[in-house]
Write a protein that holds these residues in place. Sequence first.
Motif, PDB file in Angstrom:
ATOM      1  N   MET A 139      24.510  62.411  97.173  1.00 30.32           N
ATOM      2  CA  MET A 139      24.848  63.521  96.310  1.00 30.32           C
ATOM      3  C   MET A 139      25.486  62.961  95.030  1.00 30.32           C
ATOM      4  SD  MET A 139      27.346  66.825  96.994  1.00 30.32           S
ATOM      5  CE  MET A 139      28.121  66.003  98.335  1.00 30.32           C
ATOM      6  N   ASN A 140      25.012  63.452  93.885  1.00 31.17           N
ATOM      7  CA  ASN A 140      25.536  63.019  92.605  1.00 31.17           C
ATOM      8  C   ASN A 140      26.953  63.550  92.429  1.00 31.17           C
ATOM      9  OD1 ASN A 140      25.808  62.051  90.039  1.00 31.17           O
ATOM     10  ND2 ASN A 140      24.277  63.386  89.121  1.00 31.17           N
ATOM     11  N   ASN A 141      27.850  62.700  91.935  1.00 39.84           N
ATOM     12  CA  ASN A 141      29.233  63.146  91.791  1.00 39.84           C
ATOM     13  C   ASN A 141      29.691  63.219  90.342  1.00 39.84           C
ATOM     14  OD1 ASN A 141      29.408  60.369  91.346  1.00 39.84           O
ATOM     15  ND2 ASN A 141      31.468  60.272  92.188  1.00 39.84           N
ATOM     16  N   SER A 142      28.732  63.120  89.382  1.00 43.29           N
ATOM     17  CA  SER A 142      29.125  63.267  87.985  1.00 43.29           C
ATOM     18  C   SER A 142      28.031  63.959  87.178  1.00 43.29           C
ATOM     19  CB  SER A 142      29.475  61.912  87.360  1.00 43.29           C
ATOM     20  OG  SER A 142      28.348  61.077  87.327  1.00 43.29           O
ATOM     21  N   ILE A 143      28.462  64.597  86.104  1.00 44.23           N
ATOM     22  CA  ILE A 143      27.553  65.325  85.230  1.00 44.23           C
ATOM     23  C   ILE A 143      28.090  65.222  83.809  1.00 44.23           C
ATOM     24  CG2 ILE A 143      28.727  67.527  85.603  1.00 44.23           C
ATOM     25  CD1 ILE A 143      26.019  68.922  85.369  1.00 44.23           C
ATOM     26  N   GLN A 144      27.181  65.109  82.868  1.00 42.66           N
ATOM     27  CA  GLN A 144      27.540  65.095  81.451  1.00 42.66           C
ATOM     28  C   GLN A 144      26.795  66.234  80.780  1.00 42.66           C
ATOM     29  OE1 GLN A 144      27.750  61.301  79.265  1.00 42.66           O
ATOM     30  NE2 GLN A 144      26.336  62.216  77.802  1.00 42.66           N
ATOM     31  N   VAL A 145      27.516  67.035  79.996  1.00 44.69           N
ATOM     32  CA  VAL A 145      26.897  68.154  79.292  1.00 44.69           C
ATOM     33  C   VAL A 145      27.352  68.172  77.842  1.00 44.69           C
ATOM     34  CG1 VAL A 145      26.700  69.584  81.374  1.00 44.69           C
ATOM     35  CG2 VAL A 145      28.696  69.833  79.897  1.00 44.69           C
ATOM     36  N   ASN A 146      26.512  68.737  76.977  1.00 41.77           N
ATOM     37  CA  ASN A 146      26.873  68.920  75.581  1.00 41.77           C
ATOM     38  C   ASN A 146      27.914  70.024  75.471  1.00 41.77           C
ATOM     39  OD1 ASN A 146      24.960  67.015  75.018  1.00 41.77           O
ATOM     40  ND2 ASN A 146      23.429  68.463  74.314  1.00 41.77           N
ATOM     41  N   CYS A 147      28.670  69.999  74.398  1.00 41.53           N
ATOM     42  CA  CYS A 147      29.774  70.940  74.219  1.00 41.53           C
ATOM     43  C   CYS A 147      29.304  72.289  73.678  1.00 41.53           C
ATOM     44  CB  CYS A 147      30.838  70.331  73.307  1.00 41.53           C
ATOM     45  SG  CYS A 147      31.721  68.983  74.107  1.00 41.53           S
ATOM     46  N   THR A 148      28.623  73.032  74.533  1.00 39.51           N
ATOM     47  CA  THR A 148      28.265  74.418  74.238  1.00 39.51           C
ATOM     48  C   THR A 148      28.681  75.260  75.436  1.00 39.51           C
ATOM     49  OG1 THR A 148      26.032  74.187  75.147  1.00 39.51           O
ATOM     50  CG2 THR A 148      26.287  73.759  72.795  1.00 39.51           C
ATOM     51  N   LYS A 149      29.099  76.494  75.157  1.00 41.36           N
ATOM     52  CA  LYS A 149      29.588  77.365  76.232  1.00 41.36           C
ATOM     53  C   LYS A 149      28.530  77.655  77.284  1.00 41.36           C
ATOM     54  CE  LYS A 149      31.539  80.434  73.438  1.00 41.36           C
ATOM     55  NZ  LYS A 149      32.275  81.610  72.958  1.00 41.36           N
ATOM     56  N   LYS A 150      27.248  77.642  76.901  1.00 43.61           N
ATOM     57  CA  LYS A 150      26.199  77.928  77.883  1.00 43.61           C
ATOM     58  C   LYS A 150      26.178  76.877  78.995  1.00 43.61           C
ATOM     59  CE  LYS A 150      22.442  75.507  75.606  1.00 43.61           C
ATOM     60  NZ  LYS A 150      21.166  75.557  74.975  1.00 43.61           N
ATOM     61  N   ASN A 151      26.714  75.700  78.731  1.00 46.31           N
ATOM     62  CA  ASN A 151      26.736  74.643  79.743  1.00 46.31           C
ATOM     63  C   ASN A 151      27.841  74.825  80.777  1.00 46.31           C
ATOM     64  OD1 ASN A 151      24.446  73.299  78.884  1.00 46.31           O
ATOM     65  ND2 ASN A 151      25.587  72.069  77.406  1.00 46.31           N
ATOM     66  N   LEU A 152      28.723  75.796  80.578  1.00 49.91           N
ATOM     67  CA  LEU A 152      29.761  76.066  81.581  1.00 49.91           C
ATOM     68  C   LEU A 152      29.142  76.513  82.899  1.00 49.91           C
ATOM     69  CD1 LEU A 152      32.457  77.743  79.341  1.00 49.91           C
ATOM     70  CD2 LEU A 152      32.596  75.498  80.461  1.00 49.91           C
ATOM     71  N   LYS A 153      28.049  77.262  82.853  1.00 45.66           N
ATOM     72  CA  LYS A 153      27.370  77.670  84.080  1.00 45.66           C
ATOM     73  C   LYS A 153      26.823  76.450  84.817  1.00 45.66           C
ATOM     74  CE  LYS A 153      23.713  80.531  86.109  1.00 45.66           C
ATOM     75  NZ  LYS A 153      23.847  79.821  87.337  1.00 45.66           N
ATOM     76  N   ILE A 154      26.286  75.501  84.079  1.00 48.03           N
ATOM     77  CA  ILE A 154      25.771  74.268  84.689  1.00 48.03           C
ATOM     78  C   ILE A 154      26.909  73.537  85.396  1.00 48.03           C
ATOM     79  CG2 ILE A 154      24.790  71.995  84.168  1.00 48.03           C
ATOM     80  CD1 ILE A 154      23.252  73.402  81.853  1.00 48.03           C
ATOM     81  N   ILE A 155      28.065  73.481  84.771  1.00 48.11           N
ATOM     82  CA  ILE A 155      29.230  72.822  85.372  1.00 48.11           C
ATOM     83  C   ILE A 155      29.671  73.561  86.630  1.00 48.11           C
ATOM     84  CG2 ILE A 155      31.686  72.316  85.038  1.00 48.11           C
ATOM     85  CD1 ILE A 155      30.927  71.785  82.033  1.00 48.11           C
ATOM     86  N   ARG A 156      29.789  74.904  86.542  1.00 50.52           N
ATOM     87  CA  ARG A 156      30.193  75.688  87.722  1.00 50.52           C
ATOM     88  C   ARG A 156      29.220  75.489  88.873  1.00 50.52           C
ATOM     89  NH1 ARG A 156      31.168  79.543  83.616  1.00 50.52           N
ATOM     90  NH2 ARG A 156      29.206  80.584  84.114  1.00 50.52           N
ATOM     91  N   ASP A 157      27.920  75.499  88.579  1.00 47.29           N
ATOM     92  CA  ASP A 157      26.907  75.298  89.620  1.00 47.29           C
ATOM     93  C   ASP A 157      27.012  73.903  90.230  1.00 47.29           C
ATOM     94  OD1 ASP A 157      26.016  77.868  89.127  1.00 47.29           O
ATOM     95  OD2 ASP A 157      24.226  77.230  88.007  1.00 47.29           O
ATOM     96  N   PHE A 158      27.250  72.901  89.402  1.00 44.07           N
ATOM     97  CA  PHE A 158      27.391  71.522  89.872  1.00 44.07           C
ATOM     98  C   PHE A 158      28.582  71.386  90.822  1.00 44.07           C
ATOM     99  CE2 PHE A 158      29.530  67.412  89.257  1.00 44.07           C
ATOM    100  CZ  PHE A 158      28.558  66.562  89.738  1.00 44.07           C
ATOM    101  N   VAL A 159      29.731  71.945  90.426  1.00 39.82           N
ATOM    102  CA  VAL A 159      30.938  71.864  91.257  1.00 39.82           C
ATOM    103  C   VAL A 159      30.732  72.644  92.556  1.00 39.82           C
ATOM    104  CG1 VAL A 159      33.396  72.449  91.394  1.00 39.82           C
ATOM    105  CG2 VAL A 159      32.457  71.487  89.285  1.00 39.82           C
ATOM    106  N   THR A 160      30.149  73.819  92.460  1.00 40.50           N
ATOM    107  CA  THR A 160      29.895  74.641  93.649  1.00 40.50           C
ATOM    108  C   THR A 160      28.993  73.911  94.633  1.00 40.50           C
ATOM    109  OG1 THR A 160      30.174  76.674  92.380  1.00 40.50           O
ATOM    110  CG2 THR A 160      28.975  76.851  94.455  1.00 40.50           C
ATOM    111  N   GLU A 161      27.938  73.290  94.124  1.00 38.81           N
ATOM    112  CA  GLU A 161      27.017  72.550  94.997  1.00 38.81           C
ATOM    113  C   GLU A 161      27.733  71.394  95.692  1.00 38.81           C
ATOM    114  OE1 GLU A 161      23.132  69.709  94.487  1.00 38.81           O
ATOM    115  OE2 GLU A 161      23.222  71.510  93.253  1.00 38.81           O
TER     116      GLU A 161
END
Length: 141
Positions: free
Chosen positions: A1-23
């Motif tokens: 399981m991947n334990n890190s994620i990098q996203v660009n600084c846009t608010k739309k990427n907050l959902k990607i972060i929440r989904d990553f942490v939840t998973e």
Amino acid sequence: MNNSIQVNCTKKNLKIIRDFVTEYLHALTLTDILMNQIVLAVDEICANLIIHANQEDPSKHILLSIHKLTTNKPGDTLQFAISDWGMAFDHFSYKEPDLQKKIKNNEGGGWGLLLVRRLMDKVEFKTEGSKNTCLLYKKIK
């Protein structure tokens, strides 16, 4: 399981972060309450970095890494390392808001870090060169 994620600084990427942490947390079979508290705290810090430290600049990014720390005590601790290269948060001059005053005056905003500190067991900030990192810790059974 991947334990890190990098996203660009846009608010739309907050959902990607929440989904990553939840998973990541689903694999640990935590209670829904504990899982939601952790996701909320991580989301709040990431939102602050995206919005305030990096002014929602999509050419900038934040990095989130999750680590399960094993201790001698019963249970483990999760560490969430959230890094960026934007404007550093001055945590030394941060003063917790007066909740009664904010409620009385119907003031919005400024609750985030207070909430995160209540939800997590430990919150640390550090800067190394141009890299700023917020470390969140949560004990799990």
